[in-house]
Design an enzyme around this catalytic site. Structure first.
Site, PDB file in Angstrom:
ATOM      1  N   ASP A 191       0.878  -1.167   0.000  1.00 22.48           N
ATOM      2  CA  ASP A 191       0.000   0.000   0.000  1.00 22.48           C
ATOM      3  C   ASP A 191       0.919   1.222   0.000  1.00 22.48           C
ATOM      4  OD1 ASP A 191      -1.663   2.118   0.537  1.00 22.48           O
ATOM      5  OD2 ASP A 191      -2.387   1.373   2.460  1.00 22.48           O
ATOM      6  N   LYS A 249       2.915  11.263  -3.485  1.00 23.48           N
ATOM      7  CA  LYS A 249       1.863  10.572  -4.237  1.00 23.48           C
ATOM      8  C   LYS A 249       0.932  11.568  -4.927  1.00 23.48           C
ATOM      9  CE  LYS A 249      -1.592   6.939  -3.443  1.00 23.48           C
ATOM     10  NZ  LYS A 249      -2.109   6.063  -2.381  1.00 23.48           N
ATOM     11  N   GLU A 270      -7.262   0.631  -4.329  1.00 24.92           N
ATOM     12  CA  GLU A 270      -7.248   0.523  -2.871  1.00 24.92           C
ATOM     13  C   GLU A 270      -8.592   0.052  -2.276  1.00 24.92           C
ATOM     14  OE1 GLU A 270      -5.651   4.375  -2.010  1.00 24.92           O
ATOM     15  OE2 GLU A 270      -3.685   3.744  -2.725  1.00 24.92           O
ATOM     16  N   ASP A 321     -13.256   5.215   1.234  1.00 24.18           N
ATOM     17  CA  ASP A 321     -11.823   5.215   1.532  1.00 24.18           C
ATOM     18  C   ASP A 321     -11.274   6.639   1.492  1.00 24.18           C
ATOM     19  OD1 ASP A 321      -9.090   4.922   1.608  1.00 24.18           O
ATOM     20  OD2 ASP A 321      -8.942   3.530  -0.067  1.00 24.18           O
TER      21      ASP A 321
END
Lengths: 617, 246
Positions: A12, A77, A176, A198
């Site tokens: 992850d 990211k 994810e 999420d």
């Protein structure tokens, strides 16, 4: 030694933290560091030399956030697969420097060097890889890496590149929320419609899935790749920044260290307000200016983030509409991501879906666990489970007048493909260029430019005669592959790809090659540093021994040692690894006898002491 | 429009246990071991996954007849069965060629499922497949021209309106929205009736030799489908405009 099974790990790669997991028999297991921490902060810090062998990653880099804000990279990211024009808003709150031309991948400037976001992410991945190798006592070369479901093609490609740069074969890019659903579904053997909400450090996803007979079919997904816990922190930072400017006439934007400090305090305040009704913000200002001190009420914070939370709810509604479902059809809602700990988020989700959402599995760890499960499926382990995911955004090509012709709709199950025929406009034209875009809008300018393709080597023919069939295929990673065929000759057509925000294959190859070169260089540097340390220690001891044992040596022996010491000192000052090693060996050899004599004398003395004590006692 | 999941009297091929593939037509050499393949998906000799037969249409792929009323539950089950046969997840350790076949087969399968799952897409696909008509572009129903012109005026007015005037145009557009949804639902009902009509006409092969009755049915389906797409679009447009101000 027992059989070293090669593990495919699940990673992850998060905005704030990254985790790595593997399948231990039938249960996914998170690999922790020596102090038991699962999360590796996704932070990379360079020292002043910019030397890649001295890069700090994780907790150690996190410590540098305030002391070296210009060279400590966090939340990279958010920049994956992006161009300068996407990030204007962020630039003023980031203490490090981003450079890059329009319509080009952004780069991070560290001294003279320029790093792409995948290169920075690769440092994090390498750290996770070695953590796993140490824990599993086996090399790790294959991985499943997760990305936000709403990541576009460039962002996915960038993630895959990061993996390659870190020496990992990325077998699959998994969304994810879908990964989380695997971990959740495996645990509970659920059937029916579930919604995965999420909200992570930097991104938000909502996915609606149908689970039936071991098949996890994603019905729709929606989200925002630029909305997460970071934005909640920033909302606080902005408020504080404005108040500091007004009350103390200090502009935080001009003091990177303070801005970074404010961001870290904001993060802490946010966490405190998940359990308390108020928290105190204290920021020490430059000398003589005192401190900014402010009590922040939970209600105040909620007012600041309410707009952002509302945006996530709109995404949820759109996802439901795309799946052709109503709120009442959703059997269960699962919370994933650290930001779902915020009470306002929990309450808002509960109100929208009219039920208490689940958060039994650790929202920080569930994605990595799901990635490990998918890794196990790919290695032939859990063959009963099958994940059918979707592409989050429509794929189209530019046609006359800058209008998008849609080829693959959003929420289409992947892998999927579409064919389109192209021809020429003028007589004798030998190449055709095709512009591929991703997005939901009608005009090309409002969509995301993915790549431009040139079909070359078309036989010269009158306009409109050639017929070239282009096949757009989205693979199981959600990444676009394009092939073309000349329908008249049946020949495969060559395609030249220019990704708009990504790296071409050549660039990636170059980077891998350079990083390998550097790896060798880095290794040599590290060895030299270690040798120098060793030499200095040995020199210190030898000189001391020479002084202590001078009565034990004849002139020749003494001279030999003195020469060896002088030689090693020269080698050391010349920084020559080989000469240092040789000097060390020679000194070692020449002092052996002395060391032995000294040793026996000290033993003798010790014994004498002992005897004396015995007598006295 | 929702043609399915009500079960009609007509059964899909799956229920009957029929295969819509002609055994003789499916015989071909295996790409991997070159022995003759009889099974549809895998070589009976070396078990290598086979590419789909060229031009396998979506109805045939799912072993359904050329019917427009499909039991969605049956369709889904068949989709899952075929996914488990083809999906790239199960071919990670095979040759690159076989992986490519798995990828292409799965891509084709998902496209087929996406089309058949949606009654309107299914119908548009059938129209294309029969070669009766070309594409099915969105077209406004002639009898609604005046109404539609008025809606365009309302939309423009709302966009230009000051905050005091907005309420007035919003009310007008809400009424328009209701009217258009009504027309769209009516078109949906017509399409539903046409689907039943088509299924009663018993078309077993796609070979371009259709009776007049079958031809007319296809033509009418195409006409209503164009209207329906148009109405869908305008409903969406009004909704977006209302969402923006509201």
């Amino acid at each position: 030694m027992h059989d070293k099974k090669s593990h495919i790990v699940g990673i992850d790669l998060g905005t704030t933290n990254s985790l790595i997991a593997y399948m231990d028999g039938t249960a996914p297991r998170i690999i922790r560091d020596a102090s038991g921490r699962a999360a590796l902060p996704s932070i990379v810090s360079f020292d002043e030399s910019g030397d890649t062998s001295k890069v700090l990653v994780g907790e150690k880099a996190k410590e540098k956030l305030v002391s070296c804000p210009e060279r400590t990279i966090y939340s990279v990211k958010r920049f994956m697969g992006k161009g300068r024009e996407d990030l204007e808003e962020d630039l003023q709150l980031i203490p490090f420097t981003l450079v890059g031309e329009e319509k080009e991948a952004i780069r991070i400037a560290i001294g003279e060097k320029r790093y792409t976001p995948p290169e920075i992410s690769a440092f994090v991945l390498r750290e996770l890889k070695s953590r796993a190798e140490a824990a599993l006592q086996a090399p790790v070369s294959k991985a499943v890496i997760t990305v936000p479901a709403y990541f576009n093609d460039s962002q996915r490609q960038a993630t895959k590149d990061a993996g390659r740069l870190a020496g990992l074969e990325v077998l699959r890019i998994v969304n994810e929320p879908t990964a989380a659903s695997l971990a959740y579904g495996l645990q509970k053997e659920k059937e029916g419609i579930i919604a995965i909400y999420d909200l992570g450090g930097g991104t938000f996803d909502i996915s609606i899935l149908k689970i039936r007979n071991g098949i996890f079919e994603v019905l729709s997904t929606n989200g925002d790749t630029h909305l997460g816990g970071d934005d909640f922190d920033q909302a606080l930072v902005r408020m504080v920044r404005d108040e500091v400017l007004e009350q103390h006439k200090v502009n935080l934007n001009q003091i990177p260290e303070l801005l970074q400090q404010a961001r870290l305090i904001s993060e802490d305040i946010k966490c405190q307000l998940s359990t308390k009704t108020s928290a105190t913000f204290v920021l020490a200002l430059p000398k003589g200016l005192g401190a900014y001190r402010r009590e922040i009420q939970k209600k105040e914070f909620e007012a600041l983030i309410q707009g952002l939370v509302k945006r996530t709810l709109s995404s949820c509604k759109r996802a439901l509409a795309d799946a052709g479902l109503k709120v009442d059809d959703v059997k269960e809602v699962v919370l994933v991501g650290g930001s779902t700990r915020i009470p306002l988020v929990k309450e808002s989700v509960a109100a929208l879906f009219k039920q208490t959402p689940h958060s039994e599995l650790d929202p920080d760890e569930v994605v990595a666990m799901g990635a490990a499960i998918q890794a196990d499926i790919l290695s032939g382990g859990l063959s009963d489970l099958l994940l059918l995911d979707v592409t989050p955004l429509s794929l189209g090509i530019e046609t006359m007048g800058g209008v998008v012709s849609r080829l693959i709709p959003r929420n289409a199950t992947i892998p999927t493909s579409a064919k389109e025929s192209f021809s020429t406009f003028v007589d004798g034209q030998q190449s055709v260029s095709i512009h591929v875009v991703q997005g939901e809008r009608e005009m090309v300018t409002d969509c995301r430019s993915l790549a431009k393709f040139n079909l070359t080597g078309i036989d010269p023919m009158p306009a409109g005669m050639p017929r070239i069939e282009v096949n757009f295929l989205i693979d199981a990673n959600g990444i676009l592959n394009v092939t073309a065929k000349d329908l008249r000759s049946g020949r495969a057509q060559s395609i030249e790809v220019k990704p708009t925000y990504g790296l071409s294959d050549e660039e990636t190859e170059d980077m891998i090659a350079t990083s390998m070169e550097h790896a060798k260089e880095d290794m040599e540097k590290r060895i030299l540093v270690e040798l120098k340390n060793e030499a200095e220690t040995v020199l210190r001891h030898s000189e001391k021994a020479l002084k202590q044992g001078t009565d034990l040596l004849d002139d020749e022996e003494k001279h030999k040692i003195e020469t060896a010491i002088a030689d090693l000192k020269t080698a050391l000052s010349n920084q020559q690894g080989k000469a240092i090693r040789e000097g060390l060996n020679r000194l070692d050899e020449s002092t052996q006898k002395l060391a032995g004599d000294l040793m026996s004398r000290s033993v003798k003395e010790a014994l004498q002491d002992k005897r004396l004590t015995d007598v006295e006692g | 429009m929702n043609i399915v999941p009500e079960k009609s009297g007509l059964k899909s091929g799956l229920d009957e246990g029929l295969s819509f593939f002609n055994k003789e037509e499916t015989k071909r050499p295996c790409w991997s071991c070159e022995s003759e393949v009889e099974d549809l998906y895998n070589c009976s000799h070396c078990t290598a996954l086979q590419q789909f037969l060229k031009d396998t249409d979506y109805f045939t792929l799912f072993e359904l007849g050329y019917l427009l009323t499909i039991d969605l539950d049956v369709l889904e089950k068949q989709y899952y069965v075929l996914s488990r046969k083809f999906h790239p997840d199960y071919y990670q350790k095979t040759s690159e060629e076989e992986q490519m076949i798995s990828l292409e087969n799965t891509a084709h399968l998902t496209r087929a499922y996406r089309t058949l799952k949606d009654p309107k897409k299914r119908m548009a696909y059938l129209i294309q497949l029969t070669g009766q008509e070309g594409d099915v572009p969105a077209a406004a129903p002639a009898e609604l021209f005046e109404e539609i012109l008025e809606i365009q005026e309302h939309l423009e007015a709302l966009e230009a309106a000051s905050s005091d005037e907005q309420a007035q145009w919003m009310t007008a557009l809400e009424a328009d929205l209701e009217a258009m949804e009504g027309h769209r639902d009516a078109a949906g009902e017509k399409l539903k009736a046409l689907s039943f009509e088509w299924d009663g006409l018993e078309v077993f092969r796609i070979d371009h030799s259709y009776s007049n009755q079958q031809r007319n049915c296809l033509k009418e389906m195409q006409r209503i489908l164009s209207h329906d797409s148009y109405l869908d679009r305008i409903v969406e447009e009004i909704r977006e405009a209302l969402d923006e101000v509201g």
